[in-house]
Each structure stands twice: as C-alpha cells, then as structure tokens.
Design an enzyme around this catalytic site. Structure first.
Site, PDB file in Angstrom:
ATOM      1  N   PRO A  59      43.140  45.584  46.530  1.00  0.00           N
ATOM      2  CA  PRO A  59      43.877  45.303  46.656  1.00  0.00           C
ATOM      3  C   PRO A  59      43.575  44.064  47.847  1.00  0.00           C
ATOM      4  CG  PRO A  59      43.979  47.352  46.953  1.00  0.00           C
ATOM      5  CD  PRO A  59      43.082  47.441  46.453  1.00  0.00           C
ATOM      6  N   CYS A  60      44.353  42.730  47.560  1.00  0.00           N
ATOM      7  CA  CYS A  60      44.035  42.432  48.220  1.00  0.00           C
ATOM      8  C   CYS A  60      45.103  41.298  49.560  1.00  0.00           C
ATOM      9  CB  CYS A  60      43.994  40.372  47.392  1.00  0.00           C
ATOM     10  SG  CYS A  60      45.135  40.639  46.432  1.00  0.00           S
ATOM     11  N   GLN A  61      46.195  42.431  49.389  1.00  0.00           N
ATOM     12  CA  GLN A  61      46.985  41.854  50.251  1.00  0.00           C
ATOM     13  C   GLN A  61      46.590  41.024  51.977  1.00  0.00           C
ATOM     14  OE1 GLN A  61      46.886  44.490  48.351  1.00  0.00           O
ATOM     15  NE2 GLN A  61      49.706  44.564  46.996  1.00  0.00           N
TER      16      GLN A  61
END
EC number: 2.1.1.37
Length: 530
Positions: free
Chosen positions: A135-137
């Site tokens: 996950p890159c948020q």
C-alpha cells in the site's frame, strides 16, 4: 511449465493480469498465478472472477461467463455451472490482511498461515516469481500534502512499514525473481531515522539481515540484485550490484504504451546466485486518451437534482448562455460552447449501464489487447449524475481544453462559474488545488488515474463537451489498459477505486516479457551446467 507467481497486495489484479497475458512459444501462458492475496473484499471478488476466467484455455471461456457479465445470471450460478474451475479460482485468490491488522479484522492472516499457503501452492517448485505493490498511500505526495506530514511515522501509520511483509516473504521463501511497485513519492519519503527508499533498497538487497537467526526458522535468502526496468545500470559495485540514481527506477507509463502520465517506482530483483543481467523495456510513441475512449458509446451525464431526462439535461446545458455566466470568457471559447450546444444529441444509450449491448465495437489502438467480440457490448459504462452548476463547469472546462489544449485553472473561470466554496479564493490566490476541475485533453495521454476518481469526478472530465460528464469506470479501465472483458465487482465507487489502485496490465505485460527472458536464460544455464 508455466512459471508460478505469488501476488501480494494484489488489488483487482492488474499486475498479475499483465503477466498472465504473456504467451510462450508453445502458445501457453508463460506465467501462472499460484496465489494472490488482497484484503479488500470487493477487489478480492474481482480477483477471484478473473482467476476463474483464466482457468480456461485462451478463447475457451464458457458462455456462462459472458451471461454473468451481461447481468443475465448471478455469480453463484456461474460458479455452480463450473464448480471445479470455481474451486480452483477460490483457492488461488485469498482474501487476507497482511502485516499487523486491526484486531477486529476478520480477514487477518498470520505469517505462519501465509508461509503454509505459499509452500502448498508452490508444491516444491524452486523457480518462481513474487510480485506486488505494498500500500502506497503513506508515501503518496498528495496524501502527505493533505496530511501535512513531512516525516513519516510507522508507529502512527502502519502502512509505512507494510513493505516488510513483502520483505519477509523474500527472506523466508527466496523466490528467483521479484517485481515490486510503488508510488514515485516513495523516493522523497523519510522517517525520523532514514530515507525510506534507501532503506527499502538496502533491505531488499539482503532480506535475511532484517531478521534474527534462530535455528530452524533461520532465513537463508542469498539476497538480490536490484535492477531498473527502463535504464541500463550506470555501473556495478565491488559486489556486483548494479548502481542507479533513484529516479532511474521510475517508469513513466506514457512512454510505454499506456495512455496516461502515470509515474511509478518499479523494482526488479534477481536472486544473487542467478548470474543474469536483465533486459529493459523500450519506449514507444505516446498514446492519446482519445484513441482508447472515443470508440466507446457516447453518454450524457445524469442530473443529481430534479427530473432527469434528456430534455431537462439539454435545457440545463443551454442555460449557460443566459445572463452573465460567461462574462469575461474569451470569444473563441464562447463560440465553441455555442457550437457544441448545437451539436448535442440524445445519445442512444442515454446515461449508460453496467452492460450496453452493441455489436462490432472497434478500437484502433491494440484491438487484440482490448477487444473481445464475444462480449457483444460494453461493461461498466455508466455515467455519474452531477449538480447543475458542475455540468455548466464541465461544459466550460471541456470547451476551454478544446480551444486552449490545456485544462483551465480556477483563475481562468468566469465569476459566474466559480464554486461557492470558502477555499476557492485561496485556490486562485496561492494556486493550491488551482486545477480543481481538470479536463483530459483528447489528443494527449490522460493525467494519472488514481483511486481518488472514486470520490471526485472533477479531476477526470471527459474531453467531449457534448457529453458534459466525468469518465466512466470502463473509460478509466481503458486508460489503465484493462481488457474490455475484465469485469469489476461491487458498486461503482469500489469499481473506480479498484481501477485507480491497479498497475496498468499492458505495462505489466511488457515487464513480464523482461522477466520471462530471465527465466528462459536460467533454464538454458541449468541445462548447460548439467
């Protein structure tokens, strides 16, 4: 034999789709998804359905699949019709939350469960591939700006350290090759202790060093050489590691046949005991958004308030010419608005639907990639409803783009079309979010399709002024290079979210070609050594 893939943080399966689409010299799939893991239940449904689709030989998908995507039968009926393939798909796609999930998360899976599942699906196979994008948020530039964070903290945001789940699987299971994807913002992200990207590269190079050595659970991974997929190494250090500048790991998707300016960090890791230097993917001409969406059926936007009909919608559009709404707008743009209003017609499919029946759908760009003649129509192609004032703004913005070949800033709007938000003046004065309404330019690559499209259509306005709307799920999916027969499960908001979070399958396909060559060379070396 197809090369097994373990796909973690899989989303709706964009990365895996690209690898699965690669056909070898025996006219078989070069790669086989052995296991994909995704925590979001709706994305997992999409993942499972696509796994079911791939259980069949190319061109032999049963008619029941098409009956399901047309809305004629339920997914339960589809799976009952083909129980063996459905069972395989449901084993392959696993709904599970990796890392340190919330204690109330029913999909939480332990490290031991993950390890057991990997060992089971690999069944002793030593040469395999790990893919995925943690996950890159937490690393996103936009997300960090909204949170006003410069220094990331893993204690308060667990997403910062989720790459360690990827790292642990490398250390424990030592795949021959891995492909890891993340946002460009990871290059500038930092914690109080280090630069995130430098730390990730160091950890990926020697995953075992990150874990204590304790007898039977000892991690014996030999480590990895990390390569760029688009740039040759500048040099090799004394240990044979390729050296690059951080920006060399960024893939600008618009240079590789994807019709959007999507820039992502993608790393290729090859285990140290495999003495192979990979090829790179080569750039090609930019592809415009118009070349992939213009052939889809024209639609009108819906009206979010009042009676919704074509006549009401058309009357609303004509209202932009009344009063002083367009004061101070360039004459050329006003003329284009008048011309486009005269061209407005009631589209045959109205506002669209989850399935639109039509024959002989065409596309000039990559027809063999996108089209499936057995669909006899278009999936996930329904417009959203918009406020009356926003429809006027969409008409102005799309005509502005048509004339100026760029999307307007808030400072380009006439007073009569400015939103009544408190922060609008700030957007004009300090240029923060000045592109609050962004039209895509038809003869250029689209701006990046992100998960934000699920919440806000203002950033994804269709370039055709006679449609006055934001993009549909299918248009976003085409920009992301998903084949037309790829069905996204769940309500429309989730469909948009899935599309925006995915790796473009056609980009993944090109990466798969590079990775496949590595495995082919490994096979040649093994034969030679024996």
């Amino acid at each position: 034999m197809a090369i097994p893939i373990i796909d973690i943080f899989a989303g709706p399966g964009g990365l895996g789709e690209g690898f699965s689409a690669l056909i070898n010299d025996e006219n078989q799939r070069a790669f086989k998804i052995a296991l994909s893991i995704e925590k979001d239940p709706l994305a997992h449904q999409t993942l499972t359905l696509r796994s079911f689709f791939r259980q069949f030989e190319i061109g032999e998908v049963p008619e029941e699949y098409y009956e399901f995507v047309r809305g004629n039968i339920s997914i339960e009926a589809l799976y009952r019709a083909w129980p063996i393939e459905a069972e395989h798909a449901q084993r392959e796609a696993w709904c599970g939350t990796l890392g340190d999930p919330d204690e109330h998360d029913q999909n939480a899976v332990s490290d031991d469960e993950v390890d057991d599942k990997i060992r089971t699906v690999l069944n002793g196979e030593q040469d395999w591939l790990l893919i995925g994008g943690p996950p890159c948020q937490a690393y996103s530039l936009v997300g960090r700006s909204r949170r006003q964070e410069r220094i990331l903290n893993e204690e308060t945001d667990k997403r910062v350290g989720l790459y360690k789940q990827y790292l642990r699987i490398l250390a424990k299971h030592s795949p021959s090759v891995f492909v890891m994807e993340n946002v460009k913002g990871i290059l500038s992200a930092e914690t109080s202790e280090n630069q995130v990207f430098s730390k990730i590269l160091e950890d990926l190079s020697d995953p075992s060093a990150c874990y204590p050595q304790n007898g039977e659970n000892e991690f014996n991974c030999p480590g990895y050489r990390i390569y760029s997929l688009v740039t040759e190494p500048e040099n090799f250090d004394e240990n044979g590691n390729p050296t690059y500048r951080p920006k060399n790991f960024v893939i600008q998707a618009e240079k590789y046949g994807v019709p959007q300016t999507r820039h992502r960090v993608i790393l290729l890791g090859i285990r140290r005991d495999i003495e192979i230097n990979p090829e790179i993917i080569y750039s090609r001409d930019e592809v415009s958004i118009g070349s992939v969406i213009n052939s889809l059926p024209r639609l009108r936007s819906g009206l979010s308030k009042g009676a919704d009909s074509f006549n009401a919608w058309h009357s609303l559009i004509e209202g932009i010419l009344e009063g002083d709404i367009l004061n101070d707008v360039d004459t050329e743009i006003i003329t284009d608005i008048r011309d486009k209003i005269l061209q407005v017609e009631d589209p045959p499919f109205g506002k669209g639907a989850d399935y639109l029946e039509m024959e002989n759908l065409q596309i000039d760009y990559l027809p063999e990639w996108y089209l499936d003649n057995r669909l006899n129509g278009v999936l996930n192609h329904a417009s959203r409803s918009h406020m009356n004032s926003d429809i006027h703004r969409y008409l102005f913005v799309s005509c502005f783009g048509n004339i100026k070949q760029q999307s307007p800033k808030l400072s380009d709007f006439p007073e009569g079309l400015l939103p009544a938000h408190l922060n609008v003046r700030q957007g004009i004065d300090d240029k923060k979010f000045a592109d609050r309404f962004r039209v895509q330019i038809a003869n250029r690559a689209s701006k990046t399709v992100t998960s934000h499209i699920s919440k806000d259509g203002h950033y994804y306005i269709h370039p055709d002024p006679t449609q006055c709307r934001s993009l549909t799920v299918r248009e976003a999916a085409r920009i992301q290079t998903f084949p037309d027969n790829y069905f996204f499960c769940g309500p429309r908001t989730s469909q948009f979210h899935q599309v925006g979070n995915a790796v473009p399958p056609y980009l993944a396909f090109q990466i798969a070609e590079v990775v496949n060559h590595v495995f082919e060379e490994m096979e040649i070396l093994a034969i030679h050594n024996n």
